[in-house]
Design a protein around this motif. Structure first.
Motif, PDB file in Angstrom:
ATOM      1  N   VAL A   3     110.350  14.827 122.427  1.00 53.39           N
ATOM      2  CA  VAL A   3     110.299  15.154 123.846  1.00 53.39           C
ATOM      3  C   VAL A   3     111.659  14.883 124.442  1.00 53.39           C
ATOM      4  N   ILE A  15     109.735  17.284 131.556  1.00 52.73           N
ATOM      5  CA  ILE A  15     109.607  16.900 130.153  1.00 52.73           C
ATOM      6  C   ILE A  15     109.330  18.164 129.351  1.00 52.73           C
ATOM      7  N   ASP A  17     108.872  19.777 125.255  1.00 53.10           N
ATOM      8  CA  ASP A  17     108.679  19.499 123.842  1.00 53.10           C
ATOM      9  C   ASP A  17     109.815  20.115 123.039  1.00 53.10           C
ATOM     10  N   HIS A  50     104.626  10.335 125.851  1.00 47.60           N
ATOM     11  CA  HIS A  50     105.051  11.468 125.029  1.00 47.60           C
ATOM     12  C   HIS A  50     105.500  11.043 123.638  1.00 47.60           C
TER      13      HIS A  50
END
Length: 143
Positions: A3, A15, A17, A50
């Protein structure tokens, strides 16, 4: 799952991925008593949610010596930039914390100093010195 923190079109932090963890650290540059602890705790929870390790370095040295203190891979670094020598890097992200109301900002610093180190002998000198730093800090980081 990796992340990272990115800016969206509105310059808000988001945020995302699939961002590699080996990216420049996020700098929390704060005028003392501006809410740094709260922001740090929020970031720690976001990183944890995360699955990202929170590698935090509380550091007041703006020099190569910082790497010896912080290690090679912090992802969040605190600085008050007391000597105003922290140089913003083009590839790093910065969160700047301060209170807009000078009187409240200096009162918070004064109370903290009194509780930790004893009250300054001269209120006038204290106000003059911290007012200068506050002005220089804001000019550097916000203007």
């Amino acid at each position: 799952q990796e992340v990272g923190v990115q800016e969206d079109a509105r310059n808000s932090l988001v945020i995302e991925d699939q961002i590699p963890l080996a990216q420049p650290p996020l700098y929390l540059v704060s005028f003392p008593r501006s809410g740094h602890t709260l922001v740090t705790k929020i970031l720690e929870k976001v990183f944890s949610a995360h699955g990202v390790p929170f590698r935090y370095c509380e550091n007041y040295i703006n020099s190569p010596e910082r790497d010896a203190i912080c290690g090679s891979q912090p992802n969040v670094i605190k600085s008050h930039d007391f000597d105003l020598t922290l140089q913003p890097a083009a590839n790093s992200k910065y969160v700047v914390l301060y209170r807009d109301e000078l009187k409240l900002q200096l009162e918070a610093v004064y109370r903290w100093l009194c509780s930790k180190k004893g009250c300054p002998k001269s209120m006038r000198t204290f106000m003059d010195n911290w007012h200068i730093y506050y002005s220089l800090f804001k000019n550097k980081w916000l203007d």
